[in-house]
Scaffold this motif. Structure first.
Motif, PDB file in Angstrom:
ATOM      1  N   PRO A 135      -0.765  58.884 -53.790  1.00 34.00           N
ATOM      2  CA  PRO A 135      -1.651  58.724 -54.940  1.00 34.00           C
ATOM      3  C   PRO A 135      -2.527  57.464 -54.875  1.00 34.00           C
ATOM      4  N   ALA A 136      -1.982  56.340 -54.428  1.00 33.62           N
ATOM      5  CA  ALA A 136      -2.788  55.106 -54.353  1.00 33.62           C
ATOM      6  C   ALA A 136      -3.892  55.248 -53.307  1.00 33.62           C
ATOM      7  N   GLY A 137      -3.579  55.846 -52.174  1.00 37.48           N
ATOM      8  CA  GLY A 137      -4.580  56.075 -51.141  1.00 37.48           C
ATOM      9  C   GLY A 137      -5.658  57.039 -51.598  1.00 37.48           C
ATOM     10  N   TRP A 138      -5.263  58.050 -52.360  1.00 39.87           N
ATOM     11  CA  TRP A 138      -6.218  59.020 -52.903  1.00 39.87           C
ATOM     12  C   TRP A 138      -7.176  58.340 -53.868  1.00 39.87           C
ATOM     13  N   GLN A 139      -6.638  57.488 -54.741  1.00 38.62           N
ATOM     14  CA  GLN A 139      -7.507  56.772 -55.687  1.00 38.62           C
ATOM     15  C   GLN A 139      -8.498  55.885 -54.932  1.00 38.62           C
ATOM     16  N   ALA A 140      -8.033  55.211 -53.878  1.00 36.16           N
ATOM     17  CA  ALA A 140      -8.919  54.358 -53.079  1.00 36.16           C
ATOM     18  C   ALA A 140      -9.990  55.209 -52.391  1.00 36.16           C
ATOM     19  N   LEU A 141      -9.598  56.362 -51.840  1.00 37.60           N
ATOM     20  CA  LEU A 141     -10.551  57.242 -51.175  1.00 37.60           C
ATOM     21  C   LEU A 141     -11.617  57.730 -52.155  1.00 37.60           C
ATOM     22  N   LEU A 142     -11.210  58.104 -53.364  1.00 36.04           N
ATOM     23  CA  LEU A 142     -12.172  58.548 -54.373  1.00 36.04           C
ATOM     24  C   LEU A 142     -13.169  57.445 -54.707  1.00 36.04           C
ATOM     25  N   ALA A 143     -12.678  56.210 -54.822  1.00 34.22           N
ATOM     26  CA  ALA A 143     -13.556  55.078 -55.129  1.00 34.22           C
ATOM     27  C   ALA A 143     -14.576  54.862 -54.014  1.00 34.22           C
ATOM     28  N   VAL A 144     -14.155  54.954 -52.768  1.00 32.55           N
ATOM     29  CA  VAL A 144     -15.057  54.771 -51.625  1.00 32.55           C
ATOM     30  C   VAL A 144     -16.099  55.892 -51.596  1.00 32.55           C
ATOM     31  N   LEU A 145     -15.674  57.129 -51.819  1.00 38.46           N
ATOM     32  CA  LEU A 145     -16.614  58.252 -51.800  1.00 38.46           C
ATOM     33  C   LEU A 145     -17.642  58.157 -52.925  1.00 38.46           C
ATOM     34  N   ALA A 146     -17.244  57.608 -54.060  1.00 41.61           N
ATOM     35  CA  ALA A 146     -18.141  57.505 -55.220  1.00 41.61           C
ATOM     36  C   ALA A 146     -19.160  56.380 -55.076  1.00 41.61           C
ATOM     37  N   ASP A 147     -18.973  55.471 -54.126  1.00 38.16           N
ATOM     38  CA  ASP A 147     -19.839  54.297 -53.964  1.00 38.16           C
ATOM     39  C   ASP A 147     -20.553  54.348 -52.611  1.00 38.16           C
ATOM     40  N   ALA A 148     -21.786  54.876 -52.622  1.00 37.91           N
ATOM     41  CA  ALA A 148     -22.553  55.011 -51.375  1.00 37.91           C
ATOM     42  C   ALA A 148     -22.802  53.657 -50.713  1.00 37.91           C
ATOM     43  N   GLY A 149     -22.708  52.567 -51.460  1.00 36.68           N
ATOM     44  CA  GLY A 149     -22.916  51.233 -50.896  1.00 36.68           C
ATOM     45  C   GLY A 149     -21.651  50.604 -50.326  1.00 36.68           C
ATOM     46  N   HIS A 150     -20.523  51.269 -50.483  1.00 38.30           N
ATOM     47  CA  HIS A 150     -19.258  50.719 -49.978  1.00 38.30           C
ATOM     48  C   HIS A 150     -19.310  50.679 -48.453  1.00 38.30           C
ATOM     49  N   PRO A 151     -18.825  49.575 -47.844  1.00 36.25           N
ATOM     50  CA  PRO A 151     -18.889  49.470 -46.384  1.00 36.25           C
ATOM     51  C   PRO A 151     -18.128  50.572 -45.628  1.00 36.25           C
ATOM     52  N   GLU A 152     -17.164  51.211 -46.269  1.00 39.83           N
ATOM     53  CA  GLU A 152     -16.399  52.294 -45.627  1.00 39.83           C
ATOM     54  C   GLU A 152     -16.889  53.687 -46.011  1.00 39.83           C
ATOM     55  N   ARG A 206     -17.971  56.094 -42.993  1.00 35.34           N
ATOM     56  CA  ARG A 206     -16.818  56.447 -42.165  1.00 35.34           C
ATOM     57  C   ARG A 206     -15.877  57.386 -42.929  1.00 35.34           C
ATOM     58  N   THR A 207     -15.648  57.116 -44.200  1.00 29.85           N
ATOM     59  CA  THR A 207     -14.765  57.951 -45.017  1.00 29.85           C
ATOM     60  C   THR A 207     -15.379  59.334 -45.213  1.00 29.85           C
ATOM     61  N   ARG A 208     -16.672  59.379 -45.484  1.00 30.50           N
ATOM     62  CA  ARG A 208     -17.359  60.665 -45.649  1.00 30.50           C
ATOM     63  C   ARG A 208     -17.268  61.469 -44.346  1.00 30.50           C
ATOM     64  N   ASP A 209     -17.418  60.799 -43.228  1.00 28.78           N
ATOM     65  CA  ASP A 209     -17.304  61.468 -41.926  1.00 28.78           C
ATOM     66  C   ASP A 209     -15.890  62.008 -41.722  1.00 28.78           C
ATOM     67  N   TRP A 210     -14.878  61.240 -42.149  1.00 24.29           N
ATOM     68  CA  TRP A 210     -13.480  61.646 -41.987  1.00 24.29           C
ATOM     69  C   TRP A 210     -13.156  62.884 -42.830  1.00 24.29           C
ATOM     70  N   VAL A 211     -13.594  62.901 -44.108  1.00 21.17           N
ATOM     71  CA  VAL A 211     -13.262  64.037 -44.981  1.00 21.17           C
ATOM     72  C   VAL A 211     -14.206  65.216 -44.783  1.00 21.17           C
ATOM     73  N   GLY A 212     -15.366  64.983 -44.185  1.00 21.39           N
ATOM     74  CA  GLY A 212     -16.345  66.045 -43.947  1.00 21.39           C
ATOM     75  C   GLY A 212     -17.424  66.074 -45.013  1.00 21.39           C
ATOM     76  N   ASP A 213     -18.592  66.495 -44.604  1.00 18.06           N
ATOM     77  CA  ASP A 213     -19.743  66.519 -45.515  1.00 18.06           C
ATOM     78  C   ASP A 213     -19.558  67.490 -46.677  1.00 18.06           C
TER      79      ASP A 213
END
Length: 181
Positions: A134-151, A154-161
């Motif tokens: 659950p903690a990793g999922w919340q972090a992943l959601l935050a990264v996906l929601a922020d196009a300016g996030h440095p990750e 890479r995260t979008r590439d990992w989960v797929g377009d």
């Protein structure tokens, strides 16, 4: 004797916004078949160990080394251990520790024109495998929601377009259930 169908609500514990599924499952299914229903309805890929906890008893695949005290899920029918109103738990991936709360919302006679199991509803995509619980999922959601996030890239590439954390297709889940369960 007509088949009994259980309406189950499966909710992924500890995540916001909620991820849940509603499935209709024959009461005569063994717990190993229910495991497959949870996997396909939620969107998991069955890559990790799992167990059920029902009234303080643990069920799953027997441990050949005998380290886990699990009753064999192949020997236990759903209708022998739960009924309408029952609540129980399913844990998937003992590393990430995804807990699922299951509630038997209803029990009724099977519709002779319906194919079971099926998925009648749900919300949001299942987290990808190996997200970190659950903690990793919340972090992943935050990264996906922020196009300016440095990750983000890479995260979008990992989960797929095509991955959309808000999307869920109950009809597709129902097709998978009927095909593989």
């Amino acid at each position: 004797m007509p088949r009994q169908i259980f309406q189950l609500k499966i909710s992924l514990a500890g995540v916001r916004p909620p991820v849940w599924r509603r499935v209709l499952v024959p009461g005569g299914y063994t717990l190993d078949r229910l495991h497959r229903v949870v996997q396909h309805a939620m969107g998991w890929r069955d890559c990790h160990l799992h167990s059920f906890e029902i009234e303080g008893r643990q069920y799953g695949e027997p441990d050949p080394d005998g380290e886990l005290a699990l009753r064999d899920e192949l020997d236990v029918r759903l209708d022998a251990v739960v009924g309408k109103g029952s609540r129980f738990h399913y844990t998937y991936d003992f590393g990430d520790w995804w807990e699922h709360d299951l509630v038997v919302e209803d029990a009724f006679t099977a519709d002779p024109d319906e194919r079971y199991p099926t998925c009648s509803g749900g919300e949001r995509a299942c987290p990808p495998e190996d997200t970190g619980g659950p903690a990793g999922w919340q972090a992943l959601l935050a990264v996906l929601a922020d196009a300016g996030h440095p990750e983000h890239a890479r995260t979008r590439d990992w989960v797929g377009d095509r991955f959309d954390p808000d999307a869920f297709d109950a009809r597709r889940a129902g097709t998978l259930l009927r095909r593989f369960c």
